[in-house]
Design an enzyme around this catalytic site. Structure first.
Site: not given
Length: 315
Positions: A44, A131, A165
């Site tokens: 990430e 995201k 995540c």
């Protein structure tokens, strides 16, 4: 060919230094490809580094805090655009070496930053996922994305995709991915803690796919040396990083893993070990598990549940 080698890169970038990190990424890609990897995964926001000060530096969330403002400017100036020269260079390397590169990055789009992951295919194809919802203090620096990047990454090996995540705890985001029949899923984390590994293993079983859970090894020294490599006059920004408490352990401990669809750990890194993590997976085995579970197929109840996804571009 159903078998392929996946390598997860755990070594850190040159923290906040975009140009130096791209050069390091190229070296790491070449190294992994030379060792036989066909898919090379970075964690990430590897470009130009996960904003660890949000978690540990006092004052990171204070309104009008000059160190935080200056540090954000340094970050913003070192975040790549998806169509910029840095990503183009890594794409050229992927094509030259006939590998797929999956890169986590802080993507600059207009005046905002997004937590993104881009796949640079050996065939020149480029895929992206952004995201959907920055988590907790991440909302200080990242924008929330729309649903336009929830499509499958169509590859010669079959559909692939990624979540970043805490998206792995969004049930409908998982369902949106599972409906695409991923054969390999990329789970990008700052580091793979026990909790993150739990989510990655659950995803592998629920999706009946292989999961590459990628995390970085990063120390306070890496952070400060990376910042210093920029050679800029930004003392108050460095003070923000200096304020991160000294800890005998790394800020991020890596812990990457490659997980099979039965939740088994094909390979897992020791915390703090920054070596590349590599394993071979066999896609031909995937139908075996789908005998028992296919959440988007024979184990779904479309007469009861209806998943609607807005994939229009909005951001």
């Amino acid at each position: 060919m159903s078998k392929m080698v996946i390598t997860i890169v755990q070594r850190p970038p040159v923290f906040l230094n975009l140009a130096a990190s791209v050069a390091r990424a190229e070296d790491l890609i070449r190294e992994a490809a030379g060792d036989g990897a066909r898919i090379i995964v970075f964690p990430e926001t590897w470009l130009p580094g996960y904003p660890v000060w949000l978690d540990a530096a006092p004052g990171a969330a204070l309104w009008g805090h000059k160190p935080a403002e200056r540090l954000f400017r340094v970050l913003f100036e070192n975040c790549p655009e998806l169509d910029g020269p840095e990503i183009a260079r890594l794409g050229q390397v992927a094509q030259e070496l006939s590998v797929d590169v999956v890169m986590g990055l802080q993507e600059r789009r207009s005046a905002s930053l997004f937590n993104s992951v881009v796949r640079l295919g050996a065939d020149g194809q480029r895929d992206v996922h952004r995201k959907l919802m920055p988590t907790h203090n991440e909302r200080l620096i990242w924008a929330a994305a729309d649903g336009s990047t929830l499509g499958a990454w169509q590859t010669p090996h079959g559909p692939m995709g990624a979540l970043i995540c805490w998206e792995h705890w969004m049930p409908l985001a998982r369902a949106a991915r599972h409906r695409l029949g991923e054969v390999i899923h990329f789970a990008l984390w700052p580091a793979v803690t026990d909790l993150h590994l739990l989510a990655s293993r659950h995803y592998a079983f629920e999706g009946q796919c292989y999961v590459a859970a990628a995390g970085t090894v990063l120390s306070r020294t890496d952070v400060l040396e990376g910042f210093d490599s920029l050679g800029i006059e930004a003392r108050v920004a460095r003070e923000m990083l200096e304020a991160i408490p000294v800890d005998p352990h790394q800020l991020k401990a890596g812990g990457s893993a490659i997980v099979g669809p039965d939740t088994g750990l094909i390979v897992i890194a020791e915390p703090g070990d920054a070596a590349n993590l590599t394993a071979e997976v066999d896609l031909a085995l995937l139908p075996e598990g789908r005998l028992y579970l296919d959440t988007a197929g024979h184990y779904a109840r479309p007469d009861i549940f209806d998943l609607q996804i807005d994939m229009r571009h909005r951001t």
